[in-house]
Design a protein around this motif. Structure first.
Motif, mmCIF file in Angstrom:
data_model
loop_
_atom_site.group_PDB
_atom_site.id
_atom_site.type_symbol
_atom_site.label_atom_id
_atom_site.label_comp_id
_atom_site.label_asym_id
_atom_site.label_seq_id
_atom_site.Cartn_x
_atom_site.Cartn_y
_atom_site.Cartn_z
ATOM 1 N N THR A 147 17.806 31.243 35.811
ATOM 2 C CA THR A 147 18.041 29.909 36.343
ATOM 3 C C THR A 147 19.522 29.536 36.358
ATOM 4 N N ASP A 148 19.841 28.483 37.100
ATOM 5 C CA ASP A 148 21.213 27.981 37.108
ATOM 6 C C ASP A 148 21.617 27.495 35.723
ATOM 7 N N ASP A 149 20.663 26.942 34.972
ATOM 8 C CA ASP A 149 20.957 26.472 33.620
ATOM 9 C C ASP A 149 21.391 27.629 32.723
ATOM 10 N N GLU A 150 20.710 28.770 32.857
ATOM 11 C CA GLU A 150 21.078 29.932 32.050
ATOM 12 C C GLU A 150 22.449 30.474 32.470
ATOM 13 N N ILE A 151 22.682 30.526 33.767
ATOM 14 C CA ILE A 151 23.984 31.002 34.249
ATOM 15 C C ILE A 151 25.087 30.049 33.797
ATOM 16 N N ALA A 152 24.797 28.752 33.808
ATOM 17 C CA ALA A 152 25.774 27.754 33.361
ATOM 18 C C ALA A 152 26.157 27.979 31.903
ATOM 19 N N THR A 153 25.211 28.437 31.101
ATOM 20 C CA THR A 153 25.487 28.712 29.690
ATOM 21 C C THR A 153 26.606 29.728 29.544
ATOM 22 N N LEU A 154 26.515 30.818 30.290
ATOM 23 C CA LEU A 154 27.511 31.887 30.150
ATOM 24 C C LEU A 154 28.831 31.535 30.827
ATOM 25 N N LEU A 155 28.774 30.815 31.932
ATOM 26 C CA LEU A 155 30.015 30.369 32.570
ATOM 27 C C LEU A 155 30.731 29.366 31.669
ATOM 28 N N ALA A 156 29.970 28.463 31.057
ATOM 29 C CA ALA A 156 30.564 27.486 30.141
ATOM 30 C C ALA A 156 31.168 28.184 28.931
ATOM 31 N N HIS A 157 30.556 29.272 28.498
ATOM 32 C CA HIS A 157 31.092 30.058 27.373
ATOM 33 C C HIS A 157 32.479 30.585 27.724
ATOM 34 N N GLU A 158 32.650 31.097 28.940
ATOM 35 C CA GLU A 158 33.952 31.630 29.353
ATOM 36 C C GLU A 158 34.974 30.506 29.517
ATOM 37 N N ILE A 159 34.551 29.381 30.070
ATOM 38 C CA ILE A 159 35.444 28.226 30.196
ATOM 39 C C ILE A 159 35.883 27.766 28.809
ATOM 40 N N ALA A 160 34.947 27.773 27.860
ATOM 41 C CA ALA A 160 35.250 27.343 26.491
ATOM 42 C C ALA A 160 36.325 28.218 25.862
ATOM 43 N N HIS A 161 36.275 29.511 26.116
ATOM 44 C CA HIS A 161 37.311 30.408 25.586
ATOM 45 C C HIS A 161 38.701 29.982 26.072
ATOM 46 N N VAL A 162 38.786 29.644 27.349
ATOM 47 C CA VAL A 162 40.080 29.245 27.909
ATOM 48 C C VAL A 162 40.513 27.897 27.333
ATOM 49 N N VAL A 163 39.584 26.953 27.279
ATOM 50 C CA VAL A 163 39.895 25.614 26.760
ATOM 51 C C VAL A 163 40.406 25.683 25.325
ATOM 52 N N ALA A 164 39.783 26.518 24.505
ATOM 53 C CA ALA A 164 40.134 26.620 23.085
ATOM 54 C C ALA A 164 41.243 27.631 22.806
ATOM 55 N N ARG A 165 41.765 28.244 23.842
ATOM 56 C CA ARG A 165 42.833 29.253 23.713
ATOM 57 C C ARG A 165 42.415 30.421 22.810
ATOM 58 N N HIS A 166 41.177 30.806 22.910
ATOM 59 C CA HIS A 166 40.685 31.926 22.115
ATOM 60 C C HIS A 166 41.382 33.248 22.431
ATOM 61 N N PRO A 167 41.718 33.528 23.710
ATOM 62 C CA PRO A 167 42.408 34.798 23.971
ATOM 63 C C PRO A 167 43.695 34.937 23.175
ATOM 64 N N SER A 168 44.429 33.840 23.047
ATOM 65 C CA SER A 168 45.670 33.861 22.284
ATOM 66 C C SER A 168 45.398 34.176 20.819
ATOM 67 N N GLU A 169 44.338 33.576 20.280
ATOM 68 C CA GLU A 169 43.963 33.849 18.890
ATOM 69 C C GLU A 169 43.572 35.306 18.704
ATOM 70 N N SER A 170 42.767 35.799 19.629
ATOM 71 C CA SER A 170 42.274 37.173 19.499
ATOM 72 C C SER A 170 43.407 38.189 19.480
ATOM 73 N N ILE A 171 44.420 37.939 20.299
ATOM 74 C CA ILE A 171 45.579 38.835 20.312
ATOM 75 C C ILE A 171 46.218 38.872 18.925
ATOM 76 N N MET A 172 46.374 37.693 18.343
ATOM 77 C CA MET A 172 46.986 37.603 17.021
ATOM 78 C C MET A 172 46.130 38.330 15.977
ATOM 79 N N TYR A 173 44.816 38.094 16.017
ATOM 80 C CA TYR A 173 43.936 38.721 15.031
ATOM 81 C C TYR A 173 43.965 40.245 15.157
ATOM 82 N N LYS A 174 43.896 40.743 16.392
ATOM 83 C CA LYS A 174 43.857 42.183 16.605
ATOM 84 C C LYS A 174 45.165 42.855 16.202
ATOM 85 N N LYS A 175 46.270 42.117 16.350
ATOM 86 C CA LYS A 175 47.583 42.693 16.063
ATOM 87 C C LYS A 175 47.938 42.669 14.587
#
Length: 263
Positions: A147-175
């Motif tokens: 359903t669109d609701d299920e797809i929205a869940t995963l799209l919102a998850h990716e948007i949330a990563h950007v909003v919370a700057r998770h990629p920046s954190e992950s780089i720091m953690y991995k390094k």
């Protein structure tokens, strides 16, 4: 600031917003160079579908967090809340005319060129995002969800990563972090993104009951993700679900009022 296991940990950001976007552009350029032949046209039904859903999610981000007005706070280090994105708190603050006392950390979203691209790969059940607003969704994920609701869940998850700057954190953690801590903290960003996503999709008018169902269908393909069953259990907790349902009811009520007004 996030809490877990009875202990509060303040996570420090890595790099500037410009660094984030440059990193995102570099990663995406590599993907485009090697996989552009599999990019579906923006007119393909799958592309149209995910972009319509994403548009509703981004409208909710803009509407409920008032990004341009800077009167909502998204997170880490916030004395108001211990989650990165508390849509409920932002909405209530706006209604009461009482902005959060914490410092807003949303300027990295200004002028972001959001774009969702569907990639033909039926064997890949997943999606990914980068700090400059680009999101890739594989057809395997769309085939796996109903359903669109299920797809929205995963799209919102990716948007949330950007909003919370998770990629920046992950780089720091991995390094800089040793292996056990690296896995622990990156898993926490994934859990955080799940929680944020359910609140965001609910605020956009998608049924949050679909969130646990959607994540349970996913199979964690690396050490940084919990099992789909565990993710579903976390999202099904009464406190989180009740919060999301309240946002959902408000969103549906608001849309109904708009329809009646237009009539």
């Amino acid at each position: 600031m996030s809490s877990g296991g009875g202990r509060v940990v303040r996570r420090r950001r890595c790099g500037s917003f410009a660094d984030d976007r440059e990193y995102g552009e570099s990663c995406f350029a590599f993907v485009r160079k090697n996989h552009s032949s599999k990019f579906l046209s923006s007119l393909h039904p799958d592309s149209v579908r995910v972009n319509l859903i994403t548009s509703q999610l981004l409208d909710a981000v803009q509407r409920n967090l008032d990004i341009k007005g800077r009167d909502a706070s998204l997170v880490h280090g916030s004395p108001c809340k211990d989650t990165s994105l508390d849509v409920r708190h932002a909405i209530q603050s706006k209604k009461q005319g009482k902005p959060c006392r914490s410092q807003p950390q949303i300027s990295h979203l200004d002028g972001l060129d959001w774009e969702v691209i569907v990639v033909k790969n039926d064997g890949h059940v997943g999606a990914m995002s980068w700090p400059h607003g680009k999101i890739i969704v594989f057809t395997g994920l769309l085939n796996h969800l109903e359903t669109d609701d299920e797809i929205a869940t995963l799209l919102a998850h990716e948007i949330a990563h950007v909003v919370a700057r998770h990629p920046s954190e992950s780089i720091m953690y991995k390094k800089w972090f040793p292996f056990p801590l690296k896995v622990h903290f990156i898993r926490r960003t994934e859990i955080e993104a799940d929680h944020m996503a359910m609140l965001l999709m609910a605020a956009a008018g998608f049924d949050p009951h679909a969130a646990p169902k959607a994540v349970e269908k996913l199979i964690g393909n690396d050490i940084y993700h919990l099992s789909g069953k565990k993710r579903a259990q976390l999202l099904s907790r009464a406190k989180i679900m009740d919060e999301a349902l309240e946002l959902y009811k408000e969103a549906k009520s608001s849309k109904a009022s708009e329809v009646n007004f237009n009539l």
